[in-house]
Design an enzyme around this catalytic site. Sequence first.
Site, PDB file in Angstrom:
ATOM      1  N   GLU A 130      45.282  43.966  34.332  1.00 49.09           N
ATOM      2  CA  GLU A 130      44.941  44.302  35.717  1.00 49.09           C
ATOM      3  C   GLU A 130      46.174  44.959  36.324  1.00 49.09           C
ATOM      4  O   GLU A 130      47.088  44.294  36.794  1.00 49.09           O
ATOM      5  CB  GLU A 130      44.524  43.058  36.511  1.00 49.09           C
ATOM      6  CG  GLU A 130      43.820  43.458  37.798  1.00 49.09           C
ATOM      7  CD  GLU A 130      43.641  42.320  38.783  1.00 49.09           C
ATOM      8  OE1 GLU A 130      44.401  41.349  38.718  1.00 49.09           O
ATOM      9  OE2 GLU A 130      42.759  42.437  39.647  1.00 49.09           O
ATOM     10  N   HIS A 194      41.476  47.505  42.689  1.00 51.58           N
ATOM     11  CA  HIS A 194      42.663  47.688  43.538  1.00 51.58           C
ATOM     12  C   HIS A 194      42.774  49.170  43.883  1.00 51.58           C
ATOM     13  O   HIS A 194      43.808  49.799  43.693  1.00 51.58           O
ATOM     14  CB  HIS A 194      43.922  47.139  42.859  1.00 51.58           C
ATOM     15  CG  HIS A 194      43.931  45.638  42.792  1.00 51.58           C
ATOM     16  ND1 HIS A 194      44.557  44.855  43.731  1.00 51.58           N
ATOM     17  CD2 HIS A 194      43.342  44.785  41.923  1.00 51.58           C
ATOM     18  CE1 HIS A 194      44.368  43.572  43.427  1.00 51.58           C
ATOM     19  NE2 HIS A 194      43.625  43.508  42.337  1.00 51.58           N
ATOM     20  N   GLY A 248      32.654  31.860  47.222  1.00 50.28           N
ATOM     21  CA  GLY A 248      32.254  31.735  48.618  1.00 50.28           C
ATOM     22  C   GLY A 248      33.399  32.008  49.582  1.00 50.28           C
ATOM     23  O   GLY A 248      33.215  31.922  50.804  1.00 50.28           O
ATOM     24  N   HIS A 250      36.156  34.639  48.588  1.00 50.55           N
ATOM     25  CA  HIS A 250      36.525  36.049  48.413  1.00 50.55           C
ATOM     26  C   HIS A 250      35.437  36.992  48.928  1.00 50.55           C
ATOM     27  O   HIS A 250      35.738  38.088  49.397  1.00 50.55           O
ATOM     28  CB  HIS A 250      36.785  36.352  46.936  1.00 50.55           C
ATOM     29  CG  HIS A 250      38.125  35.904  46.471  1.00 50.55           C
ATOM     30  ND1 HIS A 250      38.437  34.589  46.266  1.00 50.55           N
ATOM     31  CD2 HIS A 250      39.258  36.604  46.193  1.00 50.55           C
ATOM     32  CE1 HIS A 250      39.696  34.508  45.876  1.00 50.55           C
ATOM     33  NE2 HIS A 250      40.211  35.703  45.828  1.00 50.55           N
ATOM     34  N   ASP A 273      38.607  35.115  38.262  1.00 53.97           N
ATOM     35  CA  ASP A 273      39.936  35.546  38.733  1.00 53.97           C
ATOM     36  C   ASP A 273      40.825  34.310  38.937  1.00 53.97           C
ATOM     37  O   ASP A 273      41.643  34.258  39.855  1.00 53.97           O
ATOM     38  CB  ASP A 273      39.822  36.354  40.038  1.00 53.97           C
ATOM     39  CG  ASP A 273      41.065  37.206  40.303  1.00 53.97           C
ATOM     40  OD1 ASP A 273      41.929  37.313  39.410  1.00 53.97           O
ATOM     41  OD2 ASP A 273      41.170  37.751  41.420  1.00 53.97           O
ATOM     42  N   LEU A 306      45.094  36.192  49.990  1.00 59.58           N
ATOM     43  CA  LEU A 306      44.413  35.561  48.869  1.00 59.58           C
ATOM     44  C   LEU A 306      45.067  36.010  47.568  1.00 59.58           C
ATOM     45  O   LEU A 306      45.334  37.197  47.368  1.00 59.58           O
ATOM     46  CB  LEU A 306      42.927  35.964  48.845  1.00 59.58           C
ATOM     47  CG  LEU A 306      41.989  35.264  49.831  1.00 59.58           C
ATOM     48  CD1 LEU A 306      40.583  35.829  49.689  1.00 59.58           C
ATOM     49  CD2 LEU A 306      41.975  33.758  49.629  1.00 59.58           C
ATOM     50  N   GLY A 308      44.100  35.319  43.946  1.00 55.71           N
ATOM     51  CA  GLY A 308      43.267  34.751  42.897  1.00 55.71           C
ATOM     52  C   GLY A 308      42.428  33.603  43.427  1.00 55.71           C
ATOM     53  O   GLY A 308      42.487  33.254  44.608  1.00 55.71           O
TER      54      GLY A 308
HETATM   55 ZN   LIG Z   1      42.813  41.690  41.519  1.00 53.52          ZN
END
Ligand SMILES: [Zn+2]
Length: 377
Positions: A130, A194, A248, A250, A273, A306, A308
């Site tokens: 990622e 991203h 619930g 993200h 994630d 946030l 992950g």
């Molecule tokens: Zn990411």
Amino acid sequence: MTLKAISAPRIFDGERYHIDSALIWQDNKIINIIPIDDLNPEIGHQHYEDALISPGFIDLQVNGGGDVMLNSQTTPSAMQTICLAHRKHGTAYLLPTLISATPEKISRALKATQQALDDKVAGVLGLHLEGPWLNPIKKGAHDANLFYSPSIDELEQFPWPSKGKLLITAAIENLDQASLDWLHNREFTVSCGHSNAEIEQLTDDKLMLVSGFTHLFNAMSPFEGRAPGTVGAALKSDHAWCSIIADGIHVHPQSVLLAHKIKPAGKLLIVTDAMASVGSKTNQFELDGETIAVIDGKLVNSQGALAGAHIGMDESVANVIEWGISENEALKMASTYPAQAIQCDDLGFLKPGYRAAATILSSNYESLKVLVDGKVY
Ligand SMILES: [Zn+2]
């Protein structure tokens, strides 16, 4: 070779349900599903009361688990620890996921992946990189100082594994067509994420080489009437799958349901994630020298962004069912569709010839046991 079996009141094979049936396998291959009453008594078998057997869950995005982050311990044994932590939540297979890192660390992760696959570490399918080919405007918890647009020379220098699945999340607007072609020709799965693209930057030529979109809605330019953004491209591209985080937190449940309504069948799949906090006693860990902690069920960095998710696959499946997605569809979002997304042709179904991999769930969708490569854990 001996046959083995597990049985339950319900088995979902990825297409239909079998009632009061047994799943039979030999070594690492499924032989059949038959009624329990027809099972040869000589076959050793375990029955699970009130349980549901599903194709084994596959999580395409797992940064850590069991107090280990792949970014901190870029080794095959860390990958094994992560697999063990997530197996408690029903995950049979996963892609250990490296968050944007230096080229040296990426090389270490690629070599560790080759080693884990050579050593047949149970549960490792390959690697998810990622970044670091991301858009700084949508950096999330990544270190934007590590971001760059790779040249083909730079791509060629990495020690890519000779087997397994490679999933690459990149901001497609920051990858030139030649690099994208190179990744595609290596048969890596490229997912846009991203990303802060305007729709005009996501040309048809580029989108054709994109197989998916990473954690839909999170860290991507939003959908607006006059500016469809990366979210618009993700929802509109019928050929591409979208992964989504179903904690619930993200993504609002209504947005999950909306995406499910819009995407063609099989193109919305669950990822966790997840970070080191899953299966951990401490609930906090380090990423790039920064402390990430679970606060009110959310994983956040020192700025409150946030970083992950703190969730397992079984909880994610339970969530989407509670939000209104049917049980069989939820199970496919956690097994069949992720298998298809990275072209694992022998996973995602409980059918003869497929790999012996299953997730055994209680009546409220908590993972009881997981079958991985013919072994029950
Ligand atoms: Zn990411």
